[in-house]
Design an enzyme around this catalytic site. Structure first.
Site, PDB file in Angstrom:
ATOM      1  N   SER A 146      42.543 -31.735  53.051  1.00  0.00           N
ATOM      2  CA  SER A 146      40.917 -32.546  52.127  1.00  0.00           C
ATOM      3  C   SER A 146      41.601 -32.912  50.793  1.00  0.00           C
ATOM      4  O   SER A 146      41.196 -34.001  50.325  1.00  0.00           O
ATOM      5  CB  SER A 146      40.363 -31.533  51.487  1.00  0.00           C
ATOM      6  OG  SER A 146      40.684 -31.057  50.560  1.00  0.00           O
ATOM      7  N   GLY A 161      42.936 -31.286  47.762  1.00  0.00           N
ATOM      8  CA  GLY A 161      42.239 -30.450  47.324  1.00  0.00           C
ATOM      9  C   GLY A 161      43.682 -28.816  47.162  1.00  0.00           C
ATOM     10  O   GLY A 161      44.171 -29.329  48.088  1.00  0.00           O
ATOM     11  N   VAL A 162      43.157 -28.148  46.475  1.00  0.00           N
ATOM     12  CA  VAL A 162      43.810 -27.065  46.178  1.00  0.00           C
ATOM     13  C   VAL A 162      44.193 -26.142  47.360  1.00  0.00           C
ATOM     14  O   VAL A 162      44.994 -25.252  47.855  1.00  0.00           O
ATOM     15  CB  VAL A 162      43.957 -25.992  44.871  1.00  0.00           C
ATOM     16  CG1 VAL A 162      42.623 -25.986  44.344  1.00  0.00           C
ATOM     17  CG2 VAL A 162      45.348 -24.935  44.289  1.00  0.00           C
ATOM     18  N   ASP A 163      43.256 -25.584  47.764  1.00  0.00           N
ATOM     19  CA  ASP A 163      42.767 -25.002  48.622  1.00  0.00           C
ATOM     20  C   ASP A 163      43.313 -24.842  49.560  1.00  0.00           C
ATOM     21  O   ASP A 163      44.716 -24.415  50.372  1.00  0.00           O
ATOM     22  CB  ASP A 163      41.414 -24.650  49.124  1.00  0.00           C
ATOM     23  CG  ASP A 163      40.805 -24.461  48.094  1.00  0.00           C
ATOM     24  OD1 ASP A 163      41.068 -23.134  47.133  1.00  0.00           O
ATOM     25  OD2 ASP A 163      39.510 -24.314  48.050  1.00  0.00           O
ATOM     26  N   LEU A 181      41.117 -36.077  57.734  1.00  0.00           N
ATOM     27  CA  LEU A 181      40.001 -36.741  58.350  1.00  0.00           C
ATOM     28  C   LEU A 181      39.591 -37.717  57.483  1.00  0.00           C
ATOM     29  O   LEU A 181      38.747 -37.687  57.012  1.00  0.00           O
ATOM     30  CB  LEU A 181      39.270 -35.614  59.164  1.00  0.00           C
ATOM     31  CG  LEU A 181      39.377 -34.277  59.313  1.00  0.00           C
ATOM     32  CD1 LEU A 181      38.839 -33.431  59.949  1.00  0.00           C
ATOM     33  CD2 LEU A 181      40.428 -34.675  61.279  1.00  0.00           C
ATOM     34  N   CYS A 224      29.207 -30.343  60.427  1.00  0.00           N
ATOM     35  CA  CYS A 224      30.408 -31.164  60.035  1.00  0.00           C
ATOM     36  C   CYS A 224      31.160 -30.125  60.344  1.00  0.00           C
ATOM     37  O   CYS A 224      32.239 -30.678  61.028  1.00  0.00           O
ATOM     38  CB  CYS A 224      30.694 -31.602  58.550  1.00  0.00           C
ATOM     39  SG  CYS A 224      31.821 -33.029  58.815  1.00  0.00           S
ATOM     40  N   GLY A 275      41.323 -25.113  54.934  1.00  0.00           N
ATOM     41  CA  GLY A 275      41.360 -24.370  54.028  1.00  0.00           C
ATOM     42  C   GLY A 275      40.330 -23.664  53.287  1.00  0.00           C
ATOM     43  O   GLY A 275      39.753 -23.078  51.794  1.00  0.00           O
ATOM     44  N   CYS A 296      29.897 -35.038  50.684  1.00  0.00           N
ATOM     45  CA  CYS A 296      30.898 -36.077  50.647  1.00  0.00           C
ATOM     46  C   CYS A 296      29.792 -37.770  50.682  1.00  0.00           C
ATOM     47  O   CYS A 296      30.563 -38.822  50.240  1.00  0.00           O
ATOM     48  CB  CYS A 296      31.700 -36.471  51.865  1.00  0.00           C
ATOM     49  SG  CYS A 296      30.661 -36.278  53.806  1.00  0.00           S
TER      50      CYS A 296
END
Length: 371
Positions: free
Chosen positions: A9, A11-13, A33, A101, A125, A213
């Protein structure tokens, strides 16, 4: 060494998940995606489909030295998630688009694409864990005919209970779990950030987004007004005796347990009890009437792939951030169960998911049905 596609995404994860898999010697490819085409004013930079988040994922993959691709799933996302979201609201349910989703895009579609491209696994993640039991612990999986032990996949809560996302993954089955990896499920969020910072990952300090989102800011009403104005028909607000105590501006604008914004004066606090689609009415009552001990669930699936033959006791969770509480689940017919809680639960909401647990193990779940 496995060939792994990791959904990123930005992000950190997911960034740390990619780094951990790469360090373990796997052949890792990052993918983002692209699901939603929002304009610059509407799509916040912290949301998963923004240009900024895509560039963040690209930078992390470049830093790790792994391939990176963007897959366009806008058409599938609109059909499977946005249309579902609008349809559920228009039908008097309160939907969970992130769960849908996961079901239709992040796992079903992505697993199929990964298989077609020759990948062994898909990683994400998500804060959840997968355990493989070689000796079946229940009757859902029997030993193979030659006597060899059979792998049974269990979906478990994450170590970090506050960040746990297993509720959103209850629909995963044995074939899915056999090809999925959740590398950060054993870590807390604080540990994830620390590990990412220690590796110098570009996303280490990126803030989290809490928004849907395609609904930045969390206000879905404008989307309904734009795409389903026919669903916003004014109608009566009725008390539990059927007396009209006010008027509403459209059923999708209300949800079970809501108190504010009703615009009624009855001498005592009133809450939304139900959305009566047949009468286009919002039903309200006192807070005490919000608590119930039973519900029906539909579209129920179990991680084991087997339907239970008898009632069973478990812990049941009725919304993403609620506690799992003692309950008894009684199978009624295929994909339908009745649930009785040990203690009354507040604001049981049709359209939301109910998920069944045995301790930390996810048994399955389904959609809360309307009475």
């Amino acid at each position: 060494m496995a060939k792994i596609m990791i959904a990123m995404s930005g992000g950190v994860d997911s960034s740390l998940a990619a780094a951990l898999l790469h360090e373990a010697g796997h052949d890792v490819t990052g993918v983002t995606l692209h699901l939603w085409e929002g304009d610059d004013d509407r799509l916040a930079e912290s949301l998963c489909c923004s240009q900024e988040m895509t560039e963040s994922a690209r930078r992390v993959c470049a830093q790790l030295g792994i391939p990176y691709y963007v897959f366009n799933y806008q058409r599938e996302f609109r059909r499977s998630v946005i249309e579902y979201f609008l349809r559920e609201y228009a039908s008097g349910f309160t939907p969970n688009p992130c769960l849908e989703c996961n079901r239709e895009i992040k796992f079903r579609a992505l697993l199929a694409r990964a298989r077609a491209l020759g990948f062994d696994y898909v990683a994400t993640g998500h804060y959840a864990r997968i355990r493989v039991d070689k000796t079946p612990a229940d009757h859902s999986a029997s030993p193979s005919p030659n006597g060899a032990q059979r792998a049974v996949y269990r979906l478990l809560r994450a170590v970090d209970e506050e960040k746990d996302q297993s509720y959103m993954l209850y629909m995963l089955g044995q074939d899915d779990l056999a090809r999925l990896m959740f590398p950060i499920g054993e870590y807390t969020k604080a540990e994830v950030r620390a590990l990412a910072a220690a590796r110098g990952l570009a996303s280490a300090n990126r803030p989290e987004s809490q928004d849907i989102c395609f609904v930045p800011g969390g206000d879905y009403r404008n989307l309904l007004r734009e795409e389903r104005p026919d669903a916003l028909r004014p109608g009566p607000i009725l008390d539990l005796e059927g007396r009209e105590v006010g008027r509403h501006q459209g059923l999708p604008l209300y949800t079970i347990g809501q108190r504010r914004g009703l615009g009624i004066a009855t001498g005592q606090p009133m809450y939304v009890m139900a959305l009566d689609v047949a009468r286009n009415a919002v039903i309200v009552g006192p807070e005490s009437a919000l608590r119930r001990t039973t519900l029906r669930a539909e579209r129920v699936t179990f991680v084991s792939g087997s339907w239970p033959e008898a009632p069973f006791d478990c812990l049941a969770q009725i919304r993403a951030h609620a506690d799992a509480v003692p309950a008894r689940v009684t199978p009624v017919e295929p994909e339908r169960v009745e649930v009785r809680f040990e203690h009354p639960q507040r604001a049981i909401t049709p359209g939301q998911a109910i998920v069944f647990y045995d301790g930390a193990v996810v048994l399955g779940g389904g959609r809360i049905a309307r009475d």
